[in-house]
Design a protein around this motif. Structure first.
Motif, mmCIF file in Angstrom:
data_model
loop_
_atom_site.group_PDB
_atom_site.id
_atom_site.type_symbol
_atom_site.label_atom_id
_atom_site.label_comp_id
_atom_site.label_asym_id
_atom_site.label_seq_id
_atom_site.Cartn_x
_atom_site.Cartn_y
_atom_site.Cartn_z
ATOM 1 N N TYR A 39 13.752 23.374 -93.218
ATOM 2 C CA TYR A 39 14.234 22.971 -94.534
ATOM 3 C C TYR A 39 13.267 21.971 -95.159
ATOM 4 O O TYR A 39 12.430 21.371 -94.474
ATOM 5 C CB TYR A 39 15.632 22.350 -94.432
ATOM 6 C CG TYR A 39 15.689 21.174 -93.480
ATOM 7 C CD1 TYR A 39 15.452 19.877 -93.923
ATOM 8 C CD2 TYR A 39 15.975 21.366 -92.131
ATOM 9 C CE1 TYR A 39 15.484 18.801 -93.051
ATOM 10 C CE2 TYR A 39 16.014 20.299 -91.258
ATOM 11 C CZ TYR A 39 15.774 19.018 -91.716
ATOM 12 O OH TYR A 39 15.797 17.962 -90.848
ATOM 13 N N ARG A 41 12.710 18.554 -96.483
ATOM 14 C CA ARG A 41 13.305 17.231 -96.324
ATOM 15 C C ARG A 41 13.393 16.471 -97.657
ATOM 16 O O ARG A 41 14.248 15.602 -97.840
ATOM 17 C CB ARG A 41 12.471 16.430 -95.324
ATOM 18 C CG ARG A 41 13.179 15.258 -94.710
ATOM 19 C CD ARG A 41 12.260 14.496 -93.774
ATOM 20 N NE ARG A 41 11.588 15.365 -92.822
ATOM 21 C CZ ARG A 41 12.116 15.767 -91.674
ATOM 22 N NH1 ARG A 41 13.344 15.375 -91.360
ATOM 23 N NH2 ARG A 41 11.453 16.542 -90.852
ATOM 24 N N LEU A 44 16.930 16.376 -99.356
ATOM 25 C CA LEU A 44 18.126 15.921 -98.642
ATOM 26 C C LEU A 44 19.020 15.036 -99.506
ATOM 27 O O LEU A 44 20.249 15.117 -99.418
ATOM 28 C CB LEU A 44 17.734 15.179 -97.365
ATOM 29 C CG LEU A 44 17.170 16.039 -96.238
ATOM 30 C CD1 LEU A 44 16.859 15.190 -95.014
ATOM 31 C CD2 LEU A 44 18.128 17.171 -95.872
ATOM 32 N N PRO A 54 23.254 23.045 -98.760
ATOM 33 C CA PRO A 54 22.195 22.902 -97.749
ATOM 34 C C PRO A 54 21.236 24.074 -97.690
ATOM 35 O O PRO A 54 20.031 23.882 -97.487
ATOM 36 C CB PRO A 54 22.994 22.754 -96.443
ATOM 37 C CG PRO A 54 24.291 22.173 -96.860
ATOM 38 C CD PRO A 54 24.588 22.777 -98.205
ATOM 39 N N THR A 57 17.793 24.216 -99.509
ATOM 40 C CA THR A 57 16.624 23.482 -99.012
ATOM 41 C C THR A 57 15.781 24.298 -98.040
ATOM 42 O O THR A 57 14.724 23.831 -97.609
ATOM 43 C CB THR A 57 17.054 22.196 -98.306
ATOM 44 O OG1 THR A 57 17.723 22.526 -97.069
ATOM 45 C CG2 THR A 57 18.003 21.379 -99.170
ATOM 46 N N MET A 129 18.481 16.833 -91.634
ATOM 47 C CA MET A 129 19.641 17.518 -92.175
ATOM 48 C C MET A 129 20.898 17.097 -91.431
ATOM 49 O O MET A 129 21.987 16.992 -92.016
ATOM 50 C CB MET A 129 19.444 19.034 -92.099
ATOM 51 C CG MET A 129 20.595 19.836 -92.667
ATOM 52 S SD MET A 129 20.878 19.578 -94.438
ATOM 53 C CE MET A 129 19.540 20.549 -95.122
ATOM 54 N N CYS A 132 22.062 13.973 -92.953
ATOM 55 C CA CYS A 132 22.593 14.261 -94.278
ATOM 56 C C CYS A 132 23.998 14.859 -94.211
ATOM 57 O O CYS A 132 24.904 14.443 -94.934
ATOM 58 C CB CYS A 132 21.646 15.208 -94.998
ATOM 59 S SG CYS A 132 22.146 15.629 -96.674
ATOM 60 N N PHE A 229 24.802 24.232 -91.470
ATOM 61 C CA PHE A 229 23.643 24.283 -92.368
ATOM 62 C C PHE A 229 23.387 25.709 -92.817
ATOM 63 O O PHE A 229 23.076 25.967 -93.953
ATOM 64 C CB PHE A 229 22.423 23.711 -91.646
ATOM 65 C CG PHE A 229 21.133 23.918 -92.368
ATOM 66 C CD1 PHE A 229 20.988 23.549 -93.692
ATOM 67 C CD2 PHE A 229 20.054 24.475 -91.707
ATOM 68 C CE1 PHE A 229 19.789 23.723 -94.361
ATOM 69 C CE2 PHE A 229 18.851 24.651 -92.367
ATOM 70 C CZ PHE A 229 18.726 24.279 -93.685
ATOM 71 N N GLU A 236 22.713 21.927 -85.476
ATOM 72 C CA GLU A 236 22.114 21.006 -86.425
ATOM 73 C C GLU A 236 20.816 20.441 -85.865
ATOM 74 O O GLU A 236 20.533 20.545 -84.682
ATOM 75 C CB GLU A 236 23.094 19.852 -86.708
ATOM 76 C CG GLU A 236 24.455 20.316 -87.201
ATOM 77 C CD GLU A 236 24.349 21.100 -88.495
ATOM 78 O OE1 GLU A 236 23.341 20.978 -89.189
ATOM 79 O OE2 GLU A 236 25.280 21.847 -88.790
#
Length: 457
Positions: A39, A41, A44, A54, A57, A129, A132, A229, A236
């Protein structure tokens, strides 16, 4: 020579590592520690604010080159192999370290228990993530959140939490917000804008410690779990040492020894807190390189071809230190990946007199808004504070909440900062990045023009 002896192995499945793999093509293997899709960053804060889902990203699919959920644990330079935590071994001809960075955890009283390394529930870094999603699950209207750190990351986190309805206090040890990027006037405008969003700001404020209480005896979580995600991948992001996704970041109310209740300041004042966000900077991940005997300072030392002290090993991104500087910025990571791809493919600079990579001129951009309020856009580049003898061109419009300033040293543009109106930032940043003298065509008169609404592009 076998294929394995020619293979490029990249340790790190983030922005820099995947950009390099995409540029190289061919026989490349990327070892990505996180089990889910890679992803961006940079986005975020927008996920935390609820502006982006999510999955927005996600970076372009890297294909079979990426091995997900595999952590490199040791580099054997003599055998030219990388040992992984799942017992596998990757042989390389060229190795690239793109290991990124870890958040700095400040030495606060109460952050860790004696002999312990578990953060209190409710205390979060804001780097991955996982961080986040844990914050997103914990925040709700009225929750008391304290953000420690007033740099770019802290300001972004504070804005996002405020947009979610949290009561946010931002504690900054320095004299002003984003002092690495902004001058005093721009920082004051940023301060005022955040205040209108409901953020309470304390500058020149040193945090001494955290106060905590034991978890409720029932040990039951009273907060929702973070959403997945990606639909196909539930795990995660992990942090070294790799742990189960469910244990990666404790949530308020989760089973564990402590729950944060407040933040203690050096003045003796206490801020009540349900959530604490640690936005105190990042530190390059150099452990693998150091254990392998590579030269380390703040980051992994590299030359103009992004080569470490071992000619078969290169480093790019947040972990690399070039000419005494660790950038920690997405733009620099991408430039380094592109430069290294040119070196390895034999198509770029560095093969003659010109260096493959001679540093990055970084432009910082940020948009701050909440609810339906008019956003405040800001951009900064180069040196925003003038030195004696520098010329300064500055325009301010308090009614329109705009501020524009450029710093000129001799016949060159060395920096600038713009708030509220960024129509000219592209042309200004190009002039600065080129480093060319300001000719009659691009002199002070032209700079005045670029700083007006109808100038630049």
């Amino acid at each position: 020579m076998t294929s394995e002896q020619q293979r490029v192995v990249v340790i790190g499945g983030g922005l820099a590592g995947l950009r390099l793999a995409a540029r190289l093509g061919g026989d490349v293997r990327v070892l990505g520690e996180e089990e889910h899709v890679p992803y961006n960053r940079v986005l975020l804060a927008e996920v935390l604010a609820g502006r982006y889902a999510p999955e927005v990203t996600a970076l372009p699919a890297p294909g079979p080159a990426l091995r997900r959920g595999v952590r490199a644990v040791r580099i054997d330079r003599a055998e030219q192999v990388v040992h992984c935590d799942d017992g596998t071994v990757e042989r390389y001809g060229t190795l690239v370290l793109a290991t990124g960075s870890n958040p700095v955890l400040p030495p606060l009283r109460g952050l860790f228990e004696p002999e312990g390394r578990e953060l209190p529930a409710g205390v979060h870094a804001f780097r991955t993530m996982d961080d986040c999603l844990a914050l997103s699950a914990a925040v709700r209207p009225g929750v008391r959140a304290v953000v420690i750190g007033g740099g770019l990351l802290g300001v972004s986190a504070a804005r996002a939490l405020a947009e979610r309805g949290a009561q946010v206090v931002l504690a900054q040890q320095g004299e002003r917000l984003m002092e690495r990027q902004l001058d005093t006037e721009a920082s004051e405008l940023l301060h005022a804008h955040l205040t209108t969003l409901g953020v309470e700001i304390h500058t020149e404020c040193r945090v001494r410690g955290l106060t905590t209480t034991p978890h409720p005896a029932d040990g039951i979580s009273h907060n929702p779990s973070p959403p997945a995600f990606e639909e196909q991948v539930r795990a995660e992001p992990g942090t070294p040492p790799r742990v189960n996704a469910s244990a990666a970041a404790p949530l308020p109310g989760a089973t564990g020894p402590r729950q944060v209740t407040g933040v203690e300041l050096a003045t003796g004042y206490r801020l009540d807190a349900d959530l604490v966000v640690l936005a105190c900077g990042v530190r390059p991940r150099t452990g693998l390189a150091q254990a392998a005997g590579l030269d380390i300072r703040t980051g992994i030392l590299v030359d103009d071809e992004l080569r470490t002290s071992d000619p078969r090993i290169h480093a790019v991104g947040d972990c690399a230190e070039h000419a005494g500087r660790v950038y920690g910025l997405a733009g620099a990571a991408l430039e380094q990946a592109d430069a290294l791809a040119g070196v390895l493919l034999g198509t770029g600079k560095g093969l003659g007199q010109d260096p493959a990579y001679n540093g990055t001129r970084a432009l910082t951009r940020l948009t701050l808004t909440a609810g339906g309020d008019r956003p405040l856009d800001l951009a900064a580049f180069g040196e925003t504070t003038a030195l004696p003898g520098d010329d300064v061109v500055q325009l301010t419009d308090a009614t329109r909440r705009t501020y524009r300033k450029v710093v000129i040293r001799g016949d060159r543009l060395v920096g600038g900062v713009l708030l509220g109106e960024l129509s000219s930032v592209g042309a200004l940043a190009r002039s600065w990045a080129d480093g060319a003298p300001l000719t009659d065509q691009h002199g002070l008169t032209d700079l005045h023009h670029l700083l007006t609404d109808d100038g630049g592009s």
